[in-house]
Design an enzyme around this catalytic site. Structure first.
Site, PDB file in Angstrom:
ATOM      1  N   GLU B 173      62.602 100.809  14.485  1.00 51.77           N
ATOM      2  CA  GLU B 173      63.050 102.212  14.530  1.00 51.77           C
ATOM      3  C   GLU B 173      64.508 102.301  14.944  1.00 51.77           C
ATOM      4  O   GLU B 173      65.066 101.367  15.492  1.00 51.77           O
ATOM      5  CB  GLU B 173      62.185 103.053  15.473  1.00 51.77           C
ATOM      6  CG  GLU B 173      61.840 102.413  16.787  1.00 51.77           C
ATOM      7  CD  GLU B 173      62.990 101.997  17.645  1.00 51.77           C
ATOM      8  OE1 GLU B 173      63.919 102.820  17.818  1.00 51.77           O
ATOM      9  OE2 GLU B 173      62.983 100.849  18.146  1.00 51.77           O
ATOM     10  N   GLU B 315      64.946  98.483  16.529  1.00 52.93           N
ATOM     11  CA  GLU B 315      65.204  98.162  15.111  1.00 52.93           C
ATOM     12  C   GLU B 315      64.129  97.252  14.520  1.00 52.93           C
ATOM     13  O   GLU B 315      64.178  96.928  13.339  1.00 52.93           O
ATOM     14  CB  GLU B 315      66.549  97.429  14.921  1.00 52.93           C
ATOM     15  CG  GLU B 315      67.784  98.187  15.258  1.00 52.93           C
ATOM     16  CD  GLU B 315      69.048  97.363  15.008  1.00 52.93           C
ATOM     17  OE1 GLU B 315      68.937  96.201  14.557  1.00 52.93           O
ATOM     18  OE2 GLU B 315      70.140  97.879  15.258  1.00 52.93           O
TER      19      GLU B 315
END
Lengths: 352, 352
Positions: B173, B315
């Site tokens: 994310e 991420e």
């Protein structure tokens, strides 16, 4: 210092890659908050110090699995019979051992060498024959190795490294009884009480664990404190451990990063760093072993393990499995965008 | 339960791979002392339970990096300005972000999707456009998402999984402000004091950290304890987190192992498990984040992290970097020899 060891240490120079401060500045310009990749950033700095920044991919990888038997096994310090050393050499060379399975997943070559297995004739089956003796002597009664045996094993290990083209060296070993030898080495080379460094190895418990403690206590008292590392190696080491010292010294002499595995190979690293302190700058600790003495050895070397999965197997399993993480540390420096290059804004408070 | 979420949970069945006891017997027959590969053996058992024994290689790997903005950033809870979300989406899709560098080293595809970035028009540059809204509302004043926004984001995440062929799903994310949302989710879904789960995120400190604590305290008091997970998601979640809930539910519905990343994606896992407890059997924790609330979230899920490298980036970096270790767990069952097959002797005491 013995001629063999002096010649190997003579070739060792400080890392000649990037300067740590310059690597840190590079890391802080990458598109991520400063420090947000934690210990991988420390790994990246150390790797770039050795191989340059950006670090070339560690494309050619080799784990050296060195094997030998130990006279001390006659004292019942192991959970497995001594013949397992020879059997496992064939399993390692045949590709059936754990480290082989791991090595295949990460593209690492496995070199298996007999430095001193107790067996009639060569083992064959792909095991490289560099046998110096039929195992070490019992480290309780006297030196485990003669100076000549130690030097021959160190030289054999070094020759293995000279014979291959590789970008990184992983350490591995197999030898029933060798966690007893490693415990004595660790106690003597880190100047701590022997009781703290004796653990179950591959699974010894109860009376056998007590016997192992007594053996290590007696051996370390026999040798006494303050002896040079190369003498400690002969007194309580093993032929595969001496071979790994040769692997470490030769790899360091070639400027290669060396990934230490668990308790036994870390004992070899203690010897190598004791012989030549510069070696330490080339070492990475692949993992944190479940063996209780490993923490003390790593602290003495100032190394922080890459993985912490409670392994207690050896063979190089923890070193090989650390390769992808060390690889990622290099990829960070090699492949990531910078804030300026990617048009990404910095912190609102202007720091970093 | 909303129709979207009910339909996704309806497809979820318990793992249908190998029986855990049978996998354990297989592990104990491999040429290594029982238990000597520590937590990798637990990973192997869980993996084989999902995908069978021997586990097929996880050849096709995909990390889903979902992005959105958060209304709460107006309250100064973040170290970076909100426009970084959009900038980093382009960097992620362009291959310059950390997770991209890691993904290349382990052969993992990166799917980047905009679930709710505050930006005029599509981001382009390879970012998949599934924008449900221009960011979430401020979770202090009222619900961050309407039920419709939540369901649309969950459905979009699920559709991303349906659109690819993969053997394993990693969660990632990007969203400035989303560690505030994740802290509120974690506090509410693990029933603990909000103060303990608020951390620096990507690097907030001082007054901004105090502001973040106050925001999470106020938001959790507003929502109150004991609410269903899907309601908590709408109250304090974000569009990328709702999207990840959809990714998890859809992947689990397809019987795929799911590797959770850090604090934010683990908050999504808390929601998914809150909606359907069976999901937990498909989850692996890629790493242990430096964010203080992550331990509580992992303990609540009963997951032990694969890596512990002090990452605090997100991420999907920790999830992707765990892939080689999970791969090695499968290789252990797939590729290692057995004691009987390799002619290796067992323990001297006859146990195991």
């Amino acid at each position: 210092m013995s001629d063999v060891i002096r010649e190997l240490t003579r070739r060792i120079a400080p890392p000649s890659g990037a300067m740590p401060d310059a690597v840190q500045r590079h890391l802080d310009d990458l598109t991520k908050p400063p420090g947000s990749l934690g210990r991988l950033e420390n790994i990246a700095v150390r790797l770039a110090t050795i191989v340059g920044d950006p670090p070339a991919k560690l494309a050619r990888r080799t784990v050296f699995v060195l094997a030998a038997d130990h006279g001390v096994t006659a004292r019942g310090v192991s959970a497995y019979p001594a013949e397992v050393t020879a059997q496992m050499c064939l399993n390692l060379a045949g590709g059936g051992a754990a480290v082989c399975a791991f090595a295949r997943t990460v593209g690492c070559d496995v070199v298996v060498a007999d430095l001193g297995v107790r067996y009639d004739g060569p083992l064959g089956g792909g095991v490289l024959h560099h046998r110096v003796a039929h195992g070490s002597a019992d480290l309780v009664d006297g030196p485990a190795l003669t100076a000549e045996e130690r030097d021959a094993a160190v030289a054999a290990g070094a020759a293995l490294v000279e014979a291959v083209e590789t970008d990184v060296v992983c350490l591995g070993e197999m030898g029933i009884g060798n966690s007893t030898s490693a415990a004595a080495l660790t106690a003597l080379l880190t100047d701590g009480p022997p009781e703290d460094v004796v653990g179950p190895g591959t699974g010894v418990e109860g009376n056998a664990l007590e016997a192992k403690r007594a053996v290590v206590r007696t051996a370390t008292e026999r040798v006494g404190p303050g002896r040079p590392a190369e003498e400690v190696l002969a007194e309580v080491g093993g032929l595969e451990i001496a071979g790994l010292v040769g692997v470490i010294l030769a790899a360091t002499g070639k400027g290669l990063p060396v990934i230490v595995d668990g308790f036994i190979s870390t004992a070899a690293a203690l010897v190598a760093v004791g012989v030549e302190a510069t070696v330490r700058d080339y070492l990475f600790a692949g993992h944190r072993s479940a063996e209780p003495g490993h923490d003390r050895a790593l602290a003495h070397l100032g190394l922080h393990p890459v993985l912490d999965l409670n392994f207690r197997l050896g063979e190089g399993t923890g070193a090989v499995l650390a390769l992808p993480v060390i690889d990622a540390a290099g990829a960070m420096l090699r492949d990531m965008a910078t804030f300026s290059g990617a048009g990404v804004s910095g912190r609102t408070d202007g720091t970093a």
